[in-house]
Design a protein around this motif. Structure first.
Motif, PDB file in Angstrom:
ATOM      1  N   PRO A  43       0.888  -1.289   0.060  1.00 43.73           N
ATOM      2  CA  PRO A  43      -0.120   0.029  -0.034  1.00 43.73           C
ATOM      3  C   PRO A  43       0.830   1.263  -0.113  1.00 43.73           C
ATOM      4  N   TYR A  44       2.189   1.371  -0.236  1.00 40.41           N
ATOM      5  CA  TYR A  44       2.958   2.438  -0.242  1.00 40.41           C
ATOM      6  C   TYR A  44       2.946   3.163   0.847  1.00 40.41           C
ATOM      7  N   ASP A  45       3.278   2.296   2.121  1.00 40.43           N
ATOM      8  CA  ASP A  45       3.445   2.843   3.220  1.00 40.43           C
ATOM      9  C   ASP A  45       4.910   3.649   3.476  1.00 40.43           C
ATOM     10  N   ALA A  46       5.015   4.172   4.768  1.00 40.43           N
ATOM     11  CA  ALA A  46       6.443   4.581   5.082  1.00 40.43           C
ATOM     12  C   ALA A  46       6.436   4.788   6.591  1.00 40.43           C
ATOM     13  N   ARG A  47       7.786   4.809   6.962  1.00 39.48           N
ATOM     14  CA  ARG A  47       7.807   4.736   8.432  1.00 39.48           C
ATOM     15  C   ARG A  47       9.139   5.390   8.655  1.00 39.48           C
ATOM     16  N   VAL A  48       9.308   5.911  10.006  1.00 35.59           N
ATOM     17  CA  VAL A  48      10.764   6.557  10.245  1.00 35.59           C
ATOM     18  C   VAL A  48      11.127   5.504  11.475  1.00 35.59           C
ATOM     19  N   VAL A  49      12.423   5.246  11.430  1.00 37.62           N
ATOM     20  CA  VAL A  49      12.960   4.203  12.412  1.00 37.62           C
ATOM     21  C   VAL A  49      14.292   4.882  13.019  1.00 37.62           C
ATOM     22  N   VAL A  50      14.133   4.981  14.223  1.00 35.26           N
ATOM     23  CA  VAL A  50      15.358   5.641  14.937  1.00 35.26           C
ATOM     24  C   VAL A  50      16.339   4.680  15.186  1.00 35.26           C
ATOM     25  N   VAL A  51      17.550   5.017  14.930  1.00 33.09           N
ATOM     26  CA  VAL A  51      18.794   4.197  15.049  1.00 33.09           C
ATOM     27  C   VAL A  51      19.155   4.425  16.866  1.00 33.09           C
ATOM     28  N   GLY A  52      18.839   3.715  17.547  1.00 34.26           N
ATOM     29  CA  GLY A  52      19.129   3.774  19.117  1.00 34.26           C
ATOM     30  C   GLY A  52      20.676   3.677  19.220  1.00 34.26           C
ATOM     31  N   ASP A  53      21.053   3.896  20.577  1.00 38.60           N
ATOM     32  CA  ASP A  53      22.600   3.924  20.993  1.00 38.60           C
ATOM     33  C   ASP A  53      23.164   2.458  20.629  1.00 38.60           C
ATOM     34  N   ASP A  54      22.724   1.302  21.049  1.00 33.96           N
ATOM     35  CA  ASP A  54      23.274   0.390  20.771  1.00 33.96           C
ATOM     36  C   ASP A  54      23.331   0.160  19.334  1.00 33.96           C
ATOM     37  N   GLU A  55      22.434   0.066  18.747  1.00 30.35           N
ATOM     38  CA  GLU A  55      22.584  -0.114  16.973  1.00 30.35           C
ATOM     39  C   GLU A  55      23.428   0.937  16.508  1.00 30.35           C
ATOM     40  N   MET A  56      23.736   2.002  17.068  1.00 33.08           N
ATOM     41  CA  MET A  56      24.656   2.958  16.319  1.00 33.08           C
ATOM     42  C   MET A  56      26.024   2.586  16.763  1.00 33.08           C
TER      43      MET A  56
END
Length: 303
Positions: free
Chosen positions: A233-246
């Motif tokens: 359905p052509y969706d979108a989202r924002v995913v924040v890169v957390g401290d551990d992932e960074m």
């Protein structure tokens, strides 16, 4: 949102089609700078290690060397991503940079004339162009992404910095309150995003950009990934890169740079294993008893 210039490629680290994917950095004069209004074609001529090439060094120095020396050909998926990128960050430029080919198969005199006349533009089919518009509209209607687009930030910032004795470079999509990076994908569920981040080393890229931006500006910024879906359905989202992932992304980036620096110091680019390794099968295979299962033509066959 203010704009700092146009862009003809979505994969900001991908080099021009038909050219080598980067250059080895030995002997390169070091530069530290943040530059606006740099054309993509000019940026891709800059020497230095970019995250999109450094990720190959996680596999081996040999894989990195091969990636640097091998030309990259533009694909339809890359062109679609480029156009989506333009539509989201610089929508006013979309009709100036993108044209639609509705003449069927891309061959024959008519196509050749059209291609020549639009050599500096992105050429899409009408179906692909409609996908771009869907991506643009969803991003503009998404509550959080709409807020990001209203930030007084800058697009397409080209970075150069020194790290581990290497000239490094990167091209950031958008810097506002955070560093924002747009990715297109078919599926944007948690599982699909995790898979994409790991397989495509998006966290390494985040670590590199954050490190480079802070090295040049002295300012540390949080980082997020905007995923835009290129099918219904052509969706979108924002995913924040957390401290551990960074932290993990920075760790991978530094590991890659260490591998590259050592290879360039010695002139030797080893593969994954220059000696020999034991075969170590997973526990589930070793504990499978007398049952043997093979996959033939996509179907599991018990034996």
């Amino acid at each position: 949102m203010t704009h700092s210039g146009g862009l003809l490629r979505h994969d900001a680290e991908a080099p021009d089609a038909g050219k080598a994917a980067g250059s080895l950095t030995k002997g390169v004069a070091m530069t530290t700078a943040l530059t606006e209004n740099v054309k993509a074609s000019e940026y891709h001529r800059w020497p230095g290690v970019s995250p999109s090439r450094a990720k190959y060094a996680i596999e081996s120095a040999l894989a990195y060397k091969y990636a640097c020396e091998t030309p990259v050909q533009t694909t339809d998926e890359m062109e679609l991503g480029t156009a989506c990128h333009l539509a989201v960050w610089e929508p006013d430029l979309l009709p100036l940079r993108v044209v639609v080919w509705d003449g069927g198969q891309r061959r024959g005199q008519t196509w050749e004339q059209f291609e020549t006349a639009n050599a500096a533009k992105i050429i899409l089919t009408d179906k692909a162009y409609q996908t771009v518009l869907r991506v643009r509209d969803r991003c503009q209607s998404h509550p959080r992404i709409r807020e990001i687009l209203k930030e007084n930030g800058k697009t397409e910032l080209s970075l150069q910095w020194e790290q581990h004795g290497l000239q490094c470079r990167g091209r950031i999509d958008f810097v506002g309150e955070r560093i924002h990076d747009l990715k297109t994908a078919y599926c944007i569920t948690d599982r699909a995003i995790n898979s994409a981040v790991i397989s495509r080393c998006y966290h390494l890229q985040a670590g590199a950009y954050s490190t480079g931006y802070e090295a040049v500006t002295g300012e540390a910024k949080a980082f997020d990934l905007i995923f835009a879906q290129t099918k219904p359905p052509y969706d979108a989202r924002v995913v924040v890169v957390g401290d551990d992932e960074m932290a993990r992304g920075i760790q991978l980036w530094e590991k890659a740079l260490e591998t590259i620096a050592e290879a360039e110091r010695t002139g030797v680019y080893p593969g994954i294993d220059e000696h020999e390794s034991p075969l170590i099968l997973p526990e589930w295979e070793l504990d499978n008893g007398d049952e043997l299962s093979l996959t033939l033509d996509g179907e599991a066959v018990g034996m």
